[in-house]
Design a protein around this motif. Structure first.
Motif, mmCIF file in Angstrom:
data_model
loop_
_atom_site.group_PDB
_atom_site.id
_atom_site.type_symbol
_atom_site.label_atom_id
_atom_site.label_comp_id
_atom_site.label_asym_id
_atom_site.label_seq_id
_atom_site.Cartn_x
_atom_site.Cartn_y
_atom_site.Cartn_z
ATOM 1 N N ASN A 16 24.054 -39.797 3.515
ATOM 2 C CA ASN A 16 23.137 -40.666 3.267
ATOM 3 C C ASN A 16 21.789 -40.030 2.935
ATOM 4 O O ASN A 16 21.264 -40.656 1.762
ATOM 5 N N ILE A 17 21.342 -38.935 3.420
ATOM 6 C CA ILE A 17 20.199 -38.283 3.038
ATOM 7 C C ILE A 17 20.301 -37.471 1.567
ATOM 8 O O ILE A 17 19.346 -37.659 0.895
ATOM 9 N N GLU A 18 21.140 -36.846 1.381
ATOM 10 C CA GLU A 18 21.696 -36.041 0.161
ATOM 11 C C GLU A 18 21.856 -36.797 -0.833
ATOM 12 O O GLU A 18 21.384 -36.772 -1.959
ATOM 13 N N GLY A 19 22.957 -37.630 -0.625
ATOM 14 C CA GLY A 19 23.140 -38.669 -1.759
ATOM 15 C C GLY A 19 24.186 -38.065 -2.811
ATOM 16 O O GLY A 19 23.900 -38.498 -3.950
ATOM 17 N N TYR A 20 24.922 -37.088 -2.394
ATOM 18 C CA TYR A 20 25.899 -36.681 -3.448
ATOM 19 C C TYR A 20 26.917 -37.522 -3.812
ATOM 20 O O TYR A 20 27.158 -38.473 -3.087
ATOM 21 N N PRO A 21 27.277 -37.546 -5.006
ATOM 22 C CA PRO A 21 28.157 -38.596 -5.546
ATOM 23 C C PRO A 21 29.579 -38.248 -4.900
ATOM 24 O O PRO A 21 30.155 -36.983 -4.820
ATOM 25 N N THR A 22 30.350 -39.175 -4.740
ATOM 26 C CA THR A 22 31.526 -39.212 -4.404
ATOM 27 C C THR A 22 32.625 -39.572 -5.093
ATOM 28 O O THR A 22 33.698 -38.601 -5.061
ATOM 29 N N SER A 23 32.191 -40.262 -6.450
ATOM 30 C CA SER A 23 33.253 -40.160 -7.575
ATOM 31 C C SER A 23 32.475 -40.267 -8.760
ATOM 32 O O SER A 23 31.587 -41.083 -8.989
ATOM 33 N N VAL A 24 32.804 -39.455 -9.651
ATOM 34 C CA VAL A 24 32.107 -39.364 -10.928
ATOM 35 C C VAL A 24 33.104 -39.821 -12.049
ATOM 36 O O VAL A 24 34.304 -39.152 -12.112
ATOM 37 N N ASP A 25 32.731 -40.626 -13.242
ATOM 38 C CA ASP A 25 33.581 -40.938 -14.132
ATOM 39 C C ASP A 25 33.109 -40.021 -15.355
ATOM 40 O O ASP A 25 31.884 -40.552 -15.840
ATOM 41 N N LEU A 26 33.760 -38.895 -15.911
ATOM 42 C CA LEU A 26 33.183 -38.111 -16.829
ATOM 43 C C LEU A 26 33.190 -38.721 -18.054
ATOM 44 O O LEU A 26 32.571 -38.446 -18.831
ATOM 45 N N LYS A 27 34.085 -39.842 -18.374
ATOM 46 C CA LYS A 27 33.873 -40.473 -19.728
ATOM 47 C C LYS A 27 32.743 -41.261 -19.756
ATOM 48 O O LYS A 27 32.559 -41.958 -20.778
ATOM 49 N N LYS A 28 31.880 -41.686 -19.002
ATOM 50 C CA LYS A 28 30.855 -42.448 -19.005
ATOM 51 C C LYS A 28 29.500 -41.776 -19.131
ATOM 52 O O LYS A 28 28.427 -42.313 -19.047
ATOM 53 N N LEU A 29 29.626 -40.226 -19.387
ATOM 54 C CA LEU A 29 28.373 -39.509 -19.937
ATOM 55 C C LEU A 29 27.765 -39.777 -20.902
ATOM 56 O O LEU A 29 28.410 -40.314 -21.985
ATOM 57 N N PRO A 30 26.389 -39.636 -21.127
ATOM 58 C CA PRO A 30 25.667 -39.722 -22.382
ATOM 59 C C PRO A 30 26.359 -39.000 -23.461
ATOM 60 O O PRO A 30 26.890 -37.780 -23.301
ATOM 61 N N LYS A 31 26.521 -39.389 -24.663
ATOM 62 C CA LYS A 31 26.880 -38.632 -26.059
ATOM 63 C C LYS A 31 26.432 -37.324 -25.797
ATOM 64 O O LYS A 31 27.261 -36.371 -26.259
ATOM 65 N N PRO A 32 24.992 -36.844 -26.089
ATOM 66 C CA PRO A 32 24.547 -35.616 -26.120
ATOM 67 C C PRO A 32 25.142 -34.722 -25.180
ATOM 68 O O PRO A 32 25.513 -33.599 -25.163
ATOM 69 N N LEU A 33 25.223 -35.113 -23.738
ATOM 70 C CA LEU A 33 25.915 -34.365 -22.450
ATOM 71 C C LEU A 33 27.542 -34.023 -23.004
ATOM 72 O O LEU A 33 27.769 -32.995 -22.773
ATOM 73 N N LYS A 34 28.016 -35.041 -23.515
ATOM 74 C CA LYS A 34 29.425 -35.011 -23.756
ATOM 75 C C LYS A 34 29.609 -33.779 -24.977
ATOM 76 O O LYS A 34 30.653 -33.042 -24.637
ATOM 77 N N TYR A 35 28.977 -33.773 -25.931
ATOM 78 C CA TYR A 35 28.711 -32.934 -26.946
ATOM 79 C C TYR A 35 28.493 -31.390 -26.614
ATOM 80 O O TYR A 35 29.073 -30.604 -27.180
ATOM 81 N N PHE A 36 27.830 -31.530 -25.906
ATOM 82 C CA PHE A 36 27.297 -30.085 -25.297
ATOM 83 C C PHE A 36 28.436 -29.398 -24.584
ATOM 84 O O PHE A 36 28.543 -28.383 -24.593
ATOM 85 N N GLY A 37 28.892 -30.426 -23.663
ATOM 86 C CA GLY A 37 30.137 -29.939 -23.121
ATOM 87 C C GLY A 37 31.332 -29.311 -23.967
ATOM 88 O O GLY A 37 32.064 -28.415 -23.611
#
Length: 58
Positions: A16-37
């Motif tokens: 609750n304090i740190e707020g780390y993500p429990t599940s991430v959908d990589l297909k929903k990343l912004p386009k510049p971040l996808k292209y960089f990857g």
């Protein structure tokens, strides 16, 4: 929040304090971040292949 139950109260408090993500959908990343990857993975893949080929030739 999450379907996973914490091991104990301390772990629940930390999540609750740190707020780390429990599940991430990589297909929903912004386009510049996808292209960089894609560039990052492609560049290192081609670099590794080039190094292997250079070692075999020289």
């Amino acid at each position: 929040m999450s379907d996973k139950k914490p091991i104990n109260d301390a772990m629940e408090h930390m999540s609750n304090i740190e707020g780390y993500p429990t599940s991430v959908d990589l297909k929903k990343l912004p386009k510049p971040l996808k292209y960089f990857g894609y560039f990052f993975i492609g560049f290192f893949s081609i670099s590794i292949l080039f190094i292997i080929i250079a070692k075999l030739i020289l």
